[in-house]
Scaffold this motif. Structure first.
Motif, PDB file in Angstrom:
ATOM      1  N   THR A 292      17.993  38.993  72.797  1.00 40.57           N
ATOM      2  CA  THR A 292      16.592  39.308  72.992  1.00 40.57           C
ATOM      3  C   THR A 292      16.115  38.581  74.244  1.00 40.57           C
ATOM      4  O   THR A 292      16.285  37.377  74.372  1.00 40.57           O
ATOM      5  CB  THR A 292      15.776  38.878  71.769  1.00 40.57           C
ATOM      6  OG1 THR A 292      16.355  39.469  70.608  1.00 40.57           O
ATOM      7  CG2 THR A 292      14.348  39.331  71.876  1.00 40.57           C
ATOM      8  N   SER A 293      15.511  39.338  75.158  1.00 48.78           N
ATOM      9  CA  SER A 293      15.063  38.733  76.416  1.00 48.78           C
ATOM     10  C   SER A 293      13.767  37.949  76.194  1.00 48.78           C
ATOM     11  O   SER A 293      13.115  38.053  75.163  1.00 48.78           O
ATOM     12  CB  SER A 293      14.845  39.819  77.465  1.00 48.78           C
ATOM     13  OG  SER A 293      13.705  40.596  77.130  1.00 48.78           O
TER      14      SER A 293
ATOM     15  N   ASP B  38      10.820  40.219  75.620  1.00 49.40           N
ATOM     16  CA  ASP B  38      10.771  40.739  74.251  1.00 49.40           C
ATOM     17  C   ASP B  38      10.197  39.695  73.296  1.00 49.40           C
ATOM     18  O   ASP B  38       9.381  40.022  72.430  1.00 49.40           O
ATOM     19  CB  ASP B  38      12.171  41.145  73.792  1.00 49.40           C
ATOM     20  CG  ASP B  38      12.659  42.426  74.442  1.00 49.40           C
ATOM     21  OD1 ASP B  38      11.818  43.180  74.975  1.00 49.40           O
ATOM     22  OD2 ASP B  38      13.880  42.676  74.407  1.00 49.40           O
TER      23      ASP B  38
ATOM     24  N   THR C 204       9.681  46.551  72.337  1.00 55.48           N
ATOM     25  CA  THR C 204      10.627  45.467  72.606  1.00 55.48           C
ATOM     26  C   THR C 204      12.038  45.975  72.339  1.00 55.48           C
ATOM     27  O   THR C 204      12.232  47.074  71.801  1.00 55.48           O
ATOM     28  CB  THR C 204      10.328  44.264  71.695  1.00 55.48           C
ATOM     29  OG1 THR C 204      10.512  44.659  70.335  1.00 55.48           O
ATOM     30  CG2 THR C 204       8.922  43.745  71.899  1.00 55.48           C
ATOM     31  N   GLY C 205      13.028  45.178  72.682  1.00 57.02           N
ATOM     32  CA  GLY C 205      14.418  45.562  72.433  1.00 57.02           C
ATOM     33  C   GLY C 205      14.702  45.784  70.952  1.00 57.02           C
ATOM     34  O   GLY C 205      15.249  46.816  70.562  1.00 57.02           O
TER      35      GLY C 205
ATOM     36  N   ARG D  65      13.022  49.004  69.831  1.00 59.14           N
ATOM     37  CA  ARG D  65      13.748  50.214  70.228  1.00 59.14           C
ATOM     38  C   ARG D  65      14.962  50.439  69.347  1.00 59.14           C
ATOM     39  O   ARG D  65      15.260  51.561  68.940  1.00 59.14           O
ATOM     40  CB  ARG D  65      14.151  50.127  71.696  1.00 59.14           C
ATOM     41  CG  ARG D  65      13.000  50.374  72.659  1.00 59.14           C
ATOM     42  CD  ARG D  65      13.491  50.480  74.093  1.00 59.14           C
ATOM     43  NE  ARG D  65      13.955  49.189  74.610  1.00 59.14           N
ATOM     44  CZ  ARG D  65      13.161  48.268  75.122  1.00 59.14           C
ATOM     45  NH1 ARG D  65      11.874  48.480  75.203  1.00 59.14           N
ATOM     46  NH2 ARG D  65      13.660  47.126  75.573  1.00 59.14           N
TER      47      ARG D  65
ATOM     48  N   LEU E 199       6.858  40.065  71.081  1.00 51.73           N
ATOM     49  CA  LEU E 199       6.879  39.890  69.627  1.00 51.73           C
ATOM     50  C   LEU E 199       5.894  38.805  69.192  1.00 51.73           C
ATOM     51  O   LEU E 199       5.217  38.948  68.170  1.00 51.73           O
ATOM     52  CB  LEU E 199       8.290  39.550  69.160  1.00 51.73           C
ATOM     53  CG  LEU E 199       9.302  40.697  69.212  1.00 51.73           C
ATOM     54  CD1 LEU E 199      10.701  40.194  68.895  1.00 51.73           C
ATOM     55  CD2 LEU E 199       8.912  41.809  68.254  1.00 51.73           C
TER      56      LEU E 199
END
Length: 130
Positions: A11-12, A15, A64-65, A68, A19
């Motif tokens: 998770t970047s 992201d 966010t990742g 998705r 969150l």
């Protein structure tokens, strides 16, 4: 399911920030809901407040990742669910009847075993020791 292997993606920072923002919006909605209840606001206003917070926080989290990936998982789940062959009404009724009959037979059998064991332990074994 896909035949290609899923690669573990981290998770970047963006992201994580989104969150955190989604959680803050949701928390703000909960605080607003509580605050509006304390000042005597009507129930529809309180409900709209919490619903808006949930919708906005879900919308933020969806981009966010992990969001998705969750959307992709849900779309694949829906696709797989369309492949399921559901039983007909008659099959469902017959299977339900069989399950009920098996439950009744097994409960009577377990009750009989319990009665026999209780009789053996309490009436025979404990009286022999006296």
């Amino acid at each position: 399911m896909n035949t290609k292997a899923e690669q573990s993606r981290g998770t970047s920072g963006a992201d994580i920030g989104m969150l955190v923002l989604a959680v803050l919006v949701l928390a703000a909605g909960l605080v607003g809901y509580t605050y509006l209840g304390n000042i005597g606001a009507s129930s529809p206003v309180r409900l709209i407040t919490i619903l808006a917070a949930v919708v906005v926080s879900l919308a933020i989290a969806a981009f966010t990742g992990p969001g998705r990936r969750a959307r992709h998982f849900l779309s694949e789940s829906q696709f797989e669910l369309r492949k399921v062959v559901w039983p007909t009404r008659d099959e469902t009724i017959k299977i339900t009847g069989i399950v009920i009959a098996v439950v009744i037979v097994l409960s009577l059998l377990l009750g009989l075993i319990d009665l026999i064991l209780k009789t053996v332990v309490f009436d025979w074994l404990l009286k022999l020791g006296s």
